[in-house]
Write an enzyme that holds these catalytic residues in place. Structure first.
Site, short mmCIF file in Angstrom:
data_model
loop_
_atom_site.label_atom_id
_atom_site.label_comp_id
_atom_site.label_asym_id
_atom_site.label_seq_id
_atom_site.Cartn_x
_atom_site.Cartn_y
_atom_site.Cartn_z
N ASP A 60 147.31 45.70 -67.56
CA ASP A 60 148.49 45.66 -68.43
C ASP A 60 149.54 44.70 -67.86
O ASP A 60 150.57 44.46 -68.49
CB ASP A 60 149.05 47.06 -68.71
CG ASP A 60 149.51 47.77 -67.46
OD1 ASP A 60 149.35 47.22 -66.35
OD2 ASP A 60 150.04 48.90 -67.60
N SER A 61 149.24 44.11 -66.69
CA SER A 61 150.07 42.99 -66.21
C SER A 61 150.07 41.86 -67.24
O SER A 61 150.99 41.04 -67.27
CB SER A 61 149.56 42.47 -64.86
OG SER A 61 148.16 42.21 -64.93
N ASP A 99 142.79 48.39 -68.86
CA ASP A 99 143.93 49.19 -68.40
C ASP A 99 144.51 49.98 -69.57
O ASP A 99 144.92 49.39 -70.59
CB ASP A 99 145.01 48.22 -67.88
CG ASP A 99 145.63 48.67 -66.59
OD1 ASP A 99 145.32 49.78 -66.14
OD2 ASP A 99 146.40 47.86 -66.02
N LYS A 129 141.16 52.09 -66.68
CA LYS A 129 141.99 52.40 -65.51
C LYS A 129 143.25 53.11 -65.97
O LYS A 129 143.76 52.80 -67.05
CB LYS A 129 142.37 51.11 -64.75
CG LYS A 129 143.28 51.36 -63.56
CD LYS A 129 143.41 50.14 -62.66
CE LYS A 129 144.49 49.16 -63.07
NZ LYS A 129 145.84 49.73 -63.21
N GLU A 131 147.09 55.02 -64.35
CA GLU A 131 147.99 55.00 -63.19
C GLU A 131 148.44 56.41 -62.79
O GLU A 131 148.54 57.29 -63.63
CB GLU A 131 149.23 54.14 -63.49
CG GLU A 131 148.90 52.67 -63.64
CD GLU A 131 150.14 51.78 -63.72
OE1 GLU A 131 151.28 52.29 -63.59
OE2 GLU A 131 149.96 50.56 -63.91
N GLU A 198 148.16 50.11 -54.51
CA GLU A 198 149.06 48.96 -54.66
C GLU A 198 150.32 49.12 -53.80
O GLU A 198 151.01 50.17 -53.87
CB GLU A 198 149.45 48.77 -56.14
CG GLU A 198 150.43 47.61 -56.34
CD GLU A 198 150.59 47.14 -57.78
OE1 GLU A 198 149.83 47.58 -58.65
OE2 GLU A 198 151.50 46.32 -58.01
#
Ligand code: KIV
Length: 297
Positions: A60-61, A99, A129, A131, A198
């Site tokens: 999602d970056s 993501d 993925k 978070e 991260e």
């Protein structure tokens, strides 16, 4: 029309084998570093494929690097699915992870499973993925139970960066490091096939690694993880926003692209482009015929 079926060519013998979850686990067991990079479209996926990376993350970056949002928070599931489907069309061998965007999985197990299914069915992702730990571990368990592999992500989790005090290194006190370790272990317990760490101190990673049975991919987490991930646009110098300390730049493609487009603009303004080699020809007789027909219009 012939009814003969098309001949299917056998895959090249030296084509890389598709990456699978057992092969990733094997890499960890053998101590072979795992290479992961983000990609968000067909050309970036082709580059990742050509470079022989193991895992491609449609992160999602991409909200920031390709869609121009100020953070990862606003990107929608539809936007992420479009990016993931484009990356899928450019990939064969790497494992493709999509993501799950902010707000698309946290609400309930049902929401998490439904969103994960869209990434698999509509975009062709191999895995998703999500978070954080806490309720995310429960969501991960539900998605894994639905048959979809899940990668976890702890430490600096950009979707909730505001709650973490901004984009900054995490786990820098004993209590904070313990909280991150617990989240990683909970996600592993929930059935995640891999965890991203991260922006945490390298020494914290080193203490945690002996407890991790699944491949751990680091970004700003030091050298002791099983693999590393970088954001495509950071790696290539294509993102002009703030660059994190851990983002090593291997090229300045942004600068090269700017210089190339400026040279093109100069050529057009100077009438130096197009030159004869960029033009199509026509037979002289055909041209003459065209001229006389045009004159008669
Ligand atoms: O969105 C992303 O690119 C990521 C990586 C930094 C792991 O989550």
């Amino acid at each position: 029309m012939s009814a003969t079926p098309p001949i299917t060519m056998p895959a090249s013998l030296d084509a890389p084998l598709p990456m699978t979850l057992p092969r990733l686990a094997e890499k960890k067991a053998l101590g072979e570093p795992i290479v992961m990079v983000t990609a968000y479209d067909y050309p970036s996926a082709r580059v990742a494929e050509g470079a022989g990376v193991d895992v491609v993350l449609v992160g999602d970056s991409g909200a920031m690097t390709v869609l121009g949002y100020p953070s990862t928070v606003p990107v929608s599931t539809e936007e992420m699915l479009m990016l993931a489907a484009a990356a899928r069309r450019g990939l064969r061998a790497p494992l493709l992870v999509g993501d799950l965007p902010f707000g698309s999985y946290e609400g309930s197990d049902e929401q998490a499973v439904a969103t994960a299914q869209r990434f698999v069915k509509e975009a062709g992702c191999d895995a998703v993925k999500l978070e954080r730990g806490g309720t995310s571990a429960q969501r991960a368990q539900a998605v894994v139970a639905a048959g979809i592999p899940v990668m976890g992500h702890v430490g600096l989790t950009p979707q909730t960066a505001t709650a973490l005090g901004g984009y900054r290194a995490q786990a820098r006190t004993a209590a904070a490091a313990l909280a991150v370790a617990r989240e990683a272990l909970d996600l592993q317990q929930a059935g995640c096939f891999s965890i991203v760490l991260e922006a945490i101190p390298a020494a914290v990673t080193a203490e945690l690694m002996p407890r991790m049975r699944v491949p751990v991919i680091g970004i700003g987490a030091g050298p002791d993880t099983d693999g590393q991930v970088l954001v495509f646009h950071d790696l290539l110098g294509l993102y002009d926003g703030r660059q994190a300390r851990f983002a090593k730049r291997y090229a300045d493609l942004g600068g090269e692209m700017l210089a190339a487009v400026m040279r093109y603009a100069d050529d057009v303004r100077a009438r130096a482009f197009p030159a004869s080699e960029h033009c199509y020809s026509i037979d002289e007789a055909q041209l003459e015929g065209f001229r006389s027909k045009l004159a008669g219009q």
